[in-house]
Enzyme design. Structure first.
Site, short mmCIF file in Angstrom:
data_model
loop_
_atom_site.label_atom_id
_atom_site.label_comp_id
_atom_site.label_asym_id
_atom_site.label_seq_id
_atom_site.Cartn_x
_atom_site.Cartn_y
_atom_site.Cartn_z
N GLN A 110 -8.32 -0.05 2.78
CA GLN A 110 -8.17 1.39 3.01
C GLN A 110 -8.01 1.66 4.51
OE1 GLN A 110 -8.00 3.90 0.65
NE2 GLN A 110 -7.50 5.21 2.38
N ASP A 113 -0.64 -2.63 -2.02
CA ASP A 113 -0.01 -1.59 -1.21
C ASP A 113 1.43 -1.92 -0.84
OD1 ASP A 113 -0.94 0.89 -0.62
OD2 ASP A 113 -2.10 0.32 1.14
N LYS A 153 -8.92 6.83 -6.22
CA LYS A 153 -8.31 5.61 -6.75
C LYS A 153 -9.18 4.96 -7.81
CE LYS A 153 -5.84 4.93 -2.43
NZ LYS A 153 -5.88 4.36 -1.07
#
Length: 288
Positions: A98, A121, A54
Site C-alpha cells: 500500500q 498491482d 480492499k
C-alpha cells in the site's frame, strides 16, 4: 447535463459477481481460496481506509485476505523479508504494498521484490515490460480499469485521438500503452505541455490524472468527447466540510462531454475490481 455517466461502481459490482462465480468453480479443484496479501506501513488514515475497502471487497468475492500492518519505523530489510515470505507462501496469489510509504523506505526497490506473477498491482518492471511488448501479464489496476470501463460502454477507441494528462508510471504511461494497443492515437500531456487547453480540446478521449482538483474545465473539452477523471482530491467547502472531487470540473464538463466518469463512483471502484481480477488471474494459473 448532456454527458452519459460512466458508472464505475455498478461495473465493479458486476465484475465482482463474475469473479465470485469464477472462484466458486475453481476452489473445489484447488482446495483453497485465492489469497491477497496487502502490506501497509504506518498510520496514514487514507491508506487505512483504502486497505479496509480492499479487504471488504475480497470478502465479498471469496478471496482470503492476508493483511499485514507494520509500524512506521519498520526497516527496508524487514519489509523485503515480509515480501519474500509472501512470494514463497502457496496460499498467497497476489501481493500489494500500500502506497505511499514512510519517507525512509524505498518503494521502487520494494515493489521489485514482489514476484511478477504475484504482482497484484501490475507495477513490477517485468509486467510493465510485458505490457510494452504486448505480451500477456498482470496489468496496472487503474489503467486496466479505465480500459474495461470504455469497453463496457462500447466506446470505440480505434483511430480516436486520446489525450492523457499526467505521465506517472501508475496511470499515464501504462494507460498510453493500453490505448495504443487498442489502436488509438495517443498524446501524453503534462505540466510542461505548451497550449495545454488546445491540445486537450482536440481529443476525442480525455483522461485527467493530474492530482489537481477541477483542473480541467468545459473550455478544454471538445463537444461529445469521452472524459475519464482519474483524480481523487479532498477539498473543503466554505463551511469547512470536506468532500472528494476529481481533476475535472464535473458540473461544467457534464454539459459538454458525451461521456463522463463521476468522482467518487467512477474510476476508483474499477481500480479495486481490477486488483481482485489480477489476484484471481494469478490464482487460476497456479498449479496448487
Amino acid at each position: 447535463m448532456t454527458a452519459q455517466i460512466l458508472d464505475g461502481k455498478a461495473l465493479a459490482q458486476k465484475i465482482q459477481q463474475e469473479l465470485k462465480a469464477r472462484i466458486q468453480t475453481l476452489e473445489p479443484q484447488k482446495g483453497r481460496p485465492p489469497g491477497l496479501a496487502v502490506l501497509m506501513v504506518g498510520d496514514n488514515p487514507a491508506s487505512a481506509a483504502y486497505v479496509r475497502n480492499k479487504e471488504r471487497a475480497c470478502e465479498r468475492v471469496g478471496i482470503a485476505s492476508f493483511g499485514k500492518h507494520f509500524p512506521t519505523e519498520t526497516t527496508q530489510e524487514e519489509l523485503e523479508q515480509a515480501i519474500h515470505a509472501c512470494n514463497q507462501d502457496e496460499c498467497i496469489d497476489g501481493i500489494l504494498v500500500q502506497l505511499p510509504l514512510p519517507q525512509h523506505l524505498d518503494a521502487v526497490t520494494l515493489l521489485q521484490q514482489i514476484h511478477p506473477d504475484k504482482d497484484a498491482d501490475g507495477l513490477h518492471p517485468t509486467n510493465l515490460g510485458r505490457l510494452v511488448r504486448g505480451e500477456p501479464g498482470l496489468r496496472s489496476c487503474t489503467p486496466a480499469g479505465v480500459m474495461r470501463l470504455l469497453e463496457e460502454y462500447e466506446i470505440d477507441v480505434v483511430g480516436k485521438q486520446a489525450v492523457i494528462i499526467g505521465r506517472s508510471i501508475l496511470v499515464g504511461k501504462p494507460l498510453a500503452l493500453m490505448l495504443l494497443a487498442a489502436n488509438a492515437t495517443v498524446t501524453i500531456a503534462h505540466s510542461k505541455t505548451q497550449n495545454l487547453t488546445e491540445v486537450v480540446r482536440n481529443a476525442d478521449i480525455v483522461v485527467a490524472a493530474t492530482g489537481k482538483p477541477r483542473f480541467i474545465n468545459a473550455e478544454a473539452i471538445k463537444p461529445g468527447a469521452v472524459v475519464v477523471d482519474v483524480g481523487i482530491n479532498r477539498v473543503e467547502d466554505e463551511t469547512g466540510k470536506a468532500r472528494l472531487v476529481g481533476d475535472v470540473d464535473f458540473d461544467s464538463v457534464a454539459n459538454v462531454a458525451g461521456f463522463l466518469t463521476p468522482v467518487p463512483g467512477g474510476v476508483g471502484p474499477m481500480t479495486v475490481a481490477m486488483l481482485l481480477h489480477n489476484t484471481v488471474l494469478s490464482y487460476s494459473q497456479t498449479l496448487c
